[in-house]
Design a protein around this motif. Structure first.
Motif, PDB file in Angstrom:
ATOM      1  N   LYS A  62      65.563  67.431  59.667  1.00  0.00           N
ATOM      2  CA  LYS A  62      65.181  68.770  59.253  1.00  0.00           C
ATOM      3  C   LYS A  62      65.589  69.765  60.328  1.00  0.00           C
ATOM      4  O   LYS A  62      65.273  69.579  61.510  1.00  0.00           O
ATOM      5  CB  LYS A  62      63.671  68.860  59.010  1.00  0.00           C
ATOM      6  CG  LYS A  62      63.223  70.248  58.558  1.00  0.00           C
ATOM      7  CD  LYS A  62      61.724  70.316  58.335  1.00  0.00           C
ATOM      8  CE  LYS A  62      61.305  71.724  57.914  1.00  0.00           C
ATOM      9  NZ  LYS A  62      59.841  71.838  57.732  1.00  0.00           N
TER      10      LYS A  62
ATOM     11  N   THR B 177      63.282  66.569  63.718  1.00  0.00           N
ATOM     12  CA  THR B 177      63.161  67.985  63.385  1.00  0.00           C
ATOM     13  C   THR B 177      63.572  68.780  64.608  1.00  0.00           C
ATOM     14  O   THR B 177      63.124  68.496  65.714  1.00  0.00           O
ATOM     15  CB  THR B 177      61.714  68.354  62.995  1.00  0.00           C
ATOM     16  OG1 THR B 177      61.319  67.586  61.848  1.00  0.00           O
ATOM     17  CG2 THR B 177      61.602  69.825  62.674  1.00  0.00           C
TER      18      THR B 177
ATOM     19  N   ALA C  29      72.056  67.766  57.981  1.00  0.00           N
ATOM     20  CA  ALA C  29      70.753  67.483  57.386  1.00  0.00           C
ATOM     21  C   ALA C  29      70.899  66.571  56.164  1.00  0.00           C
ATOM     22  O   ALA C  29      70.111  65.643  55.964  1.00  0.00           O
ATOM     23  CB  ALA C  29      70.066  68.795  57.008  1.00  0.00           C
TER      24      ALA C  29
END
Length: 353
Positions: free
Chosen positions: A60, A31, A54
């Motif tokens: 993410k 992330t 992604a």
């Protein structure tokens, strides 16, 4: 910025693409927060980089926008509360932030990228060049007939009456003012490096100050032109391109005096997601994604190997097209890295008078 002209040659010569390795595959656990400049530019990054990355990796990505303020990055690093992982910065910010230790030094081996493949790759140690853009002026062809053809026309209020939209910054405005005041292009920074030269630039800006609408977001100038609030506007060339191609606006870019510069991917010092940031930058810097971005905005990719993947139709709208490179103001990023804070302070004081 002597490396800038090479981008035109590299793109038009059709450099053969070569495979470049990428760091270990990103995972769904990755992330990261990517910060850019918003508007059409960030939309192009979203379509070419963020969303495909992604989708392919499962990582993410949280996006954010800013106005290029080095102070925001500096404050995060100094307080050890870094929440941004990858930031799109301009050249003066890359150089200044690297010098003060605000950005991570790039490990090109960890990126798995060949630094020599990147136009401008040798300029900064703390950032990876991603695009070449240009600050230009433009006008509405339905409202100015004939329209301006050279950068000095920006200051000709008699021949081209009406308000001007200029960035609320001394960057490029001081250079353009000196050009309009008769300083040869080759001597701009020699003159601007003196107190008398700075005074001369501000004195020239005084001649149009009352007729300027100052913008802070790149989305503003096309809107100001479209609404008829200004007759001539400055902006990054991709913003005008987007307004013409997507919104069918009757705008004409004046390439004379264009001021090309790079944007870069950088990582604030101390980002907790350093590995994920490296993976994203490595993926986004491949020839394919970089060429893909040109479908959405007219900026030149820094990776030379992207050239063969760009159509001739797209190439003509890039700042680096030969017809657009006839009278170029090559911005000196080191000058702005060294003097930017002082000149911005002077500029803000001048605005308040």
């Amino acid at each position: 910025m002597k490396t800038l002209p090479w981008l035109c040659a590299a793109l038009l010569a059709g450099v053969s693409a070569t495979a470049i390795s990428v760091p270990k595959q990103a995972s769904a656990e990755d992330t990261l927060t990517v910060i850019s400049w918003g508007g059409a530019y960030q939309e192009s990054q979203r379509k070419a980089f963020m969303e495909p990355y992604a989708k392919e990796t499962g990582a993410k990505i949280n996006e954010g926008e800013y106005n290029g303020e080095i102070a925001k990055i500096r404050a995060m690093v100094e307080s050890k509360s870094v929440t941004w992982d990858v930031v799109d910065v301009d050249t003066q910010t890359a150089l200044a932030a690297c010098a003060e230790g605000t950005l991570e030094t790039i490990d090109w081996a960890k990126l798995g990228l060949d630094r020599s493949k990147f136009i401008g790759g040798d300029i900064a140690d703390c950032a990876v060049p991603n695009i070449l853009y240009s600050t230009v002026i433009a006008y509405d062809t339905t409202k100015l007939k004939p329209g301006p053809t050279k950068i000095t026309d920006l200051f000709d209020m008699q021949k081209f009456p009406g308000k001007r939209a200029l960035q609320k910054s001394p960057f490029v405005n001081l250079e353009w003012a000196l050009i309009a005041d008769g300083v040869p292009m080759a001597d701009i920074y020699k003159v601007l490096n003196t107190p008398e030269g700075v005074d001369r630039a501000f004195k020239k800006l005084d001649t149009i100050k009352k007729d300027v609408v100052w913008w802070e977001s790149g989305a503003q100038p096309p809107q100001l032109l479209a609404d008829g609030q200004v007759a001539i506007a400055s902006d990054w060339n991709g913003r005008f391109f987007d307004a013409v191609k997507k919104d069918k606006k009757p705008f004409q870019i004046v390439w004379d005096g264009q001021a090309p510069d790079y944007d870069w991917w950088a990582m604030p010092k101390g980002t907790p997601n350093l590995d994920a940031a490296y993976k994203f930058i490595a993926w986004s810097s491949q020839p394919g994604p970089m060429a893909e971005q040109t479908k959405y905005i007219s900026y030149g990719p820094a990776n030379k190997d992207a050239g063969p993947n760009i159509s001739a139709e797209v190439l003509k709208d890039l700042p680096t097209a030969p017809d657009n490179m006839k009278n170029v103001l090559y911005v000196d990023p080191q000058f702005w890295a060294d003097n930017g804070d002082q000149l911005r302070e002077r500029f803000n004081a001048w605005l308040s008078k």
